[in-house]
Write a protein that holds these residues in place. Structure first.
Motif, PDB file in Angstrom:
ATOM      1  N   LEU A 166     -14.914 -14.756  77.303  1.00  0.00           N
ATOM      2  CA  LEU A 166     -15.597 -13.536  76.454  1.00  0.00           C
ATOM      3  C   LEU A 166     -16.780 -14.056  75.476  1.00  0.00           C
ATOM      4  N   ARG A 167     -16.536 -15.339  74.990  1.00  0.00           N
ATOM      5  CA  ARG A 167     -17.087 -16.009  73.743  1.00  0.00           C
ATOM      6  C   ARG A 167     -18.396 -16.591  74.583  1.00  0.00           C
ATOM      7  N   TRP A 168     -18.257 -16.973  75.717  1.00  0.00           N
ATOM      8  CA  TRP A 168     -19.296 -17.871  76.442  1.00  0.00           C
ATOM      9  C   TRP A 168     -20.430 -16.640  76.862  1.00  0.00           C
ATOM     10  N   THR A 169     -19.791 -15.561  77.241  1.00  0.00           N
ATOM     11  CA  THR A 169     -20.757 -14.513  77.628  1.00  0.00           C
ATOM     12  C   THR A 169     -21.576 -13.969  76.511  1.00  0.00           C
ATOM     13  N   GLN A 170     -20.920 -14.167  75.247  1.00  0.00           N
ATOM     14  CA  GLN A 170     -21.707 -13.413  74.208  1.00  0.00           C
ATOM     15  C   GLN A 170     -22.725 -14.575  73.531  1.00  0.00           C
ATOM     16  N   ILE A 171     -22.448 -15.859  73.865  1.00  0.00           N
ATOM     17  CA  ILE A 171     -23.349 -16.858  73.338  1.00  0.00           C
ATOM     18  C   ILE A 171     -24.899 -16.391  74.043  1.00  0.00           C
ATOM     19  N   GLY A 172     -24.790 -16.116  75.520  1.00  0.00           N
ATOM     20  CA  GLY A 172     -26.302 -15.721  76.120  1.00  0.00           C
ATOM     21  C   GLY A 172     -26.258 -16.820  77.044  1.00  0.00           C
ATOM     22  N   PRO A 173     -27.165 -16.292  78.224  1.00  0.00           N
ATOM     23  CA  PRO A 173     -27.462 -17.239  79.485  1.00  0.00           C
ATOM     24  C   PRO A 173     -28.308 -18.622  79.051  1.00  0.00           C
ATOM     25  N   GLY A 174     -29.132 -18.374  78.115  1.00  0.00           N
ATOM     26  CA  GLY A 174     -29.918 -19.557  77.914  1.00  0.00           C
ATOM     27  C   GLY A 174     -29.247 -20.823  77.600  1.00  0.00           C
ATOM     28  N   ARG A 175     -28.098 -20.729  76.885  1.00  0.00           N
ATOM     29  CA  ARG A 175     -27.111 -21.622  76.390  1.00  0.00           C
ATOM     30  C   ARG A 175     -26.179 -22.035  77.213  1.00  0.00           C
ATOM     31  N   ALA A 176     -25.641 -20.801  77.669  1.00  0.00           N
ATOM     32  CA  ALA A 176     -24.293 -20.853  78.294  1.00  0.00           C
ATOM     33  C   ALA A 176     -24.045 -20.327  79.796  1.00  0.00           C
ATOM     34  N   GLY A 177     -25.257 -20.112  80.213  1.00  0.00           N
ATOM     35  CA  GLY A 177     -25.448 -19.464  81.494  1.00  0.00           C
ATOM     36  C   GLY A 177     -25.850 -20.515  82.856  1.00  0.00           C
ATOM     37  N   ALA A 178     -25.468 -19.810  84.079  1.00  0.00           N
ATOM     38  CA  ALA A 178     -25.829 -20.973  85.084  1.00  0.00           C
ATOM     39  C   ALA A 178     -27.245 -20.467  85.564  1.00  0.00           C
ATOM     40  N   PRO A 179     -27.957 -21.176  86.510  1.00  0.00           N
ATOM     41  CA  PRO A 179     -29.098 -20.947  86.964  1.00  0.00           C
ATOM     42  C   PRO A 179     -28.780 -20.108  88.206  1.00  0.00           C
ATOM     43  N   ALA A 180     -29.853 -19.759  88.877  1.00  0.00           N
ATOM     44  CA  ALA A 180     -29.803 -18.816  90.023  1.00  0.00           C
ATOM     45  C   ALA A 180     -29.100 -19.537  91.233  1.00  0.00           C
ATOM     46  N   LEU A 181     -28.294 -18.952  92.090  1.00  0.00           N
ATOM     47  CA  LEU A 181     -27.786 -19.610  93.106  1.00  0.00           C
ATOM     48  C   LEU A 181     -28.456 -19.375  94.565  1.00  0.00           C
ATOM     49  N   ASP A 182     -29.608 -18.691  94.512  1.00  0.00           N
ATOM     50  CA  ASP A 182     -30.462 -18.436  95.529  1.00  0.00           C
ATOM     51  C   ASP A 182     -31.478 -19.621  95.706  1.00  0.00           C
ATOM     52  N   VAL A 183     -31.290 -20.382  94.845  1.00  0.00           N
ATOM     53  CA  VAL A 183     -32.422 -21.651  94.654  1.00  0.00           C
ATOM     54  C   VAL A 183     -31.672 -23.083  95.168  1.00  0.00           C
ATOM     55  N   GLU A 184     -32.421 -23.948  95.842  1.00  0.00           N
ATOM     56  CA  GLU A 184     -31.783 -25.281  95.882  1.00  0.00           C
ATOM     57  C   GLU A 184     -31.338 -25.812  94.653  1.00  0.00           C
ATOM     58  N   PRO A 185     -30.021 -26.404  94.554  1.00  0.00           N
ATOM     59  CA  PRO A 185     -29.490 -26.758  93.120  1.00  0.00           C
ATOM     60  C   PRO A 185     -30.186 -27.853  92.466  1.00  0.00           C
ATOM     61  N   ARG A 186     -30.992 -28.697  92.960  1.00  0.00           N
ATOM     62  CA  ARG A 186     -31.662 -29.456  92.020  1.00  0.00           C
ATOM     63  C   ARG A 186     -32.945 -28.827  91.512  1.00  0.00           C
ATOM     64  N   ALA A 187     -33.550 -28.157  92.352  1.00  0.00           N
ATOM     65  CA  ALA A 187     -34.773 -27.163  91.722  1.00  0.00           C
ATOM     66  C   ALA A 187     -34.189 -26.182  90.871  1.00  0.00           C
ATOM     67  N   ALA A 188     -33.095 -25.692  90.816  1.00  0.00           N
ATOM     68  CA  ALA A 188     -32.825 -24.688  90.131  1.00  0.00           C
ATOM     69  C   ALA A 188     -32.329 -25.353  88.748  1.00  0.00           C
ATOM     70  N   TRP A 189     -31.523 -26.216  88.749  1.00  0.00           N
ATOM     71  CA  TRP A 189     -30.815 -26.894  87.402  1.00  0.00           C
ATOM     72  C   TRP A 189     -32.134 -27.359  86.712  1.00  0.00           C
ATOM     73  N   ALA A 190     -33.129 -27.805  87.431  1.00  0.00           N
ATOM     74  CA  ALA A 190     -34.449 -28.451  86.605  1.00  0.00           C
ATOM     75  C   ALA A 190     -35.135 -27.440  86.140  1.00  0.00           C
ATOM     76  N   ARG A 191     -35.158 -26.218  86.745  1.00  0.00           N
ATOM     77  CA  ARG A 191     -35.925 -25.118  86.050  1.00  0.00           C
ATOM     78  C   ARG A 191     -35.098 -24.519  84.875  1.00  0.00           C
ATOM     79  N   HIS A 192     -33.917 -24.417  84.807  1.00  0.00           N
ATOM     80  CA  HIS A 192     -32.915 -23.872  83.826  1.00  0.00           C
ATOM     81  C   HIS A 192     -33.163 -25.003  82.746  1.00  0.00           C
ATOM     82  N   VAL A 193     -33.199 -26.298  82.923  1.00  0.00           N
ATOM     83  CA  VAL A 193     -33.225 -27.254  81.827  1.00  0.00           C
ATOM     84  C   VAL A 193     -34.397 -27.018  80.875  1.00  0.00           C
TER      85      VAL A 193
END
Length: 438
Positions: free
Chosen positions: A223-250
């Motif tokens: 619950l605390r992780w969800t309250q922190i917010g997606p920018g800091r504690a969320g995952a990238p989208a899973l419908d994108v190739e992992p390397r591209a998704a993580w690079a965009r998220h970073v």
């Protein structure tokens, strides 16, 4: 595995960091190249966090002086794992990369025995629970990193301080996997971490209280992780190739702090790393490496994959069960394929939203295995793990521990949080002279 260690595939923090600035394109290329190191899965690690409590009266806070003395004593003890201290004084042991499940279990078990012996001499004990059920978050470490982290996270409310100072977990580290598709391919393992992750949250939820009161969630830590917010504690989208998704998220994640020598660290508001690369004073490679350590998704790619969603577990050896189950479901090809087929229907409940801020993960953290679909998935995944563990060289003691957990919790639609709540209700009933809560 500790920040200084690597899997066979490598670790994205272990690089020399030149002081020259990096461009947006260079950041994307670096992240793509260093955070997913593919190859046959050969290494396994675990990071176990513990709350440190008074042995006789765990509800009481441990003073900073006693914690400091205990950690000074522990640093004189030779350990195979890296010992670190979390902001609230939690203790963490990070195993070196192990060539097998039993090597990992053996190293950490021996280290924990040595740690407990030192703490016991001072009347202290380790508590395996995902969120402190009694005490308010209180910061033990006074370092620029944590001053900046606290200032940054306070902007979204009190959840950040609870995460920093009152939570503990079992984090399992597995290699990123093959470049090629298949049960052990890196794309499959990345997806599995985020979908099977919800089942692991539900099966091992162990933090139903805060402030001596039930929160209504089996995993208050999640619950605390969800309250922190997606920018800091969320995952990238899973419908994108992992390397591209993580690079965009970073690149699109908010900058926690800008480090300064000889002065307080700046805590910018609303500045993404992408925007920083376009500024008059762009970040350096060292700034990028540091930025990666300030992101806390449920699955963090660091050359290997760090699975961060499991609450700390009760008992001296409770951490071994989630380690063994996760290792089996990721590294045994047959179990990995069965786990994939088992959890694939659950993905529809995520509604295309990243973990842990989607309905599937919320249900896992709130309801545990009382959710019928998560319970059935957990039963199937534990069955697959129990079949696979002998193939991974697990001893009878480990397979028996997993089987006992399967029978006591999974088959009954329960998790350790339910045991804690039962004890609380029993204590309340006895305090009021009742045999039950009816």
């Amino acid at each position: 595995m500790s920040d200084s260690s690597t899997t066979a595939a490598g670790d994205c923090t272990e690089h020399r960091t030149p002081r020259t600035s990096v461009t947006e394109a260079e950041v994307e290329a670096l992240v793509r190249g260093i955070c997913f190191k593919t190859g046959p899965p050969r290494r396994l690690g675990v990071e176990v966090e513990w709350l440190v409590q008074e042995e006789r009266r765990p509800q009481l806070p441990v003073t900073d002086d006693r914690l400091a003395a205990a950690y000074a004593a522990l640093r004189t003890v030779p350990l195979g794992s890296a010992l670190t201290v979390e902001p609230g004084g939690q203790l963490e042991l990070s195993s070196p990369p192990a060539a097998s499940l039993m090597e990992c279990v053996g190293t950490v078990s021996a280290d924990l025995a040595a740690v407990r012996a030192v703490l016991r001499r001072d009347g202290l004990a380790l508590a395996g629970i995902g969120h402190d059920p009694w005490r308010l978050p209180r910061r033990f470490l006074r370092e620029p990193r944590y001053e900046a982290m606290e200032a940054c996270l306070d902007r979204t409310g009190p959840a950040g301080r609870a995460m920093m100072c009152a939570s503990a977990s079992v984090q399992v580290c597995v290699d990123a996997g093959h470049e090629e598709p298949g049960p052990l391919g890196h794309g499959r393992r990345w997806w599995l971490g985020h979908t099977l992750g919800a089942v692991l949250v539900a099966a091992f939820a162990n933090s139903p209280m805060a402030g001596n009161t039930p929160t209504g969630w089996r995993s208050t830590r999640q619950l605390r992780w969800t309250q922190i917010g997606p920018g800091r504690a969320g995952a990238p989208a899973l419908d994108v190739e992992p390397r591209a998704a993580w690079a965009r998220h970073v690149l699109d994640a908010p900058v926690m702090c800008v480090r300064r020598e000889g002065g307080p660290w700046e805590v910018p508001e609303g500045l993404t790393f992408r925007e920083w690369t376009r500024s008059p004073r762009p970040p350096t490679r060292a700034d990028l490496d540091y930025h990666l350590t300030t992101l806390f998704p449920p699955v963090r790619p660091r050359g290997h994959l760090e699975l961060r969603m499991i609450d700390a577990q009760p008992g001296d050896d409770g951490w071994i069960v989630p380690l063994a189950v996760t290792a089996a479901l990721f590294d045994d090809p047959q179990a990995a394929e069965r786990a994939y087929r088992t959890v694939k229907p659950l993905a529809e409940r995520a509604l295309g939203k990243p973990a842990p801020h989607n309905p599937l993960w919320v249900a896992a953290a709130r309801d545990g295995l009382t959710d019928p679909e998560l319970r059935q998935a957990a039963e199937d995944c534990f069955d697959a793990a129990l079949e696979a563990l002998p193939r991974l060289g697990a001893t009878t003691e480990v397979t028996d521990a997993v089987a006992a957990y399967h029978d006591r919790h999974v088959l009954r639609g329960r998790c350790p949080a339910d045991d804690l709540l039962d004890r609380l209700r029993g204590a309340d009933a006895r305090a009021h002279g009742k045999d039950d809560l009816r």
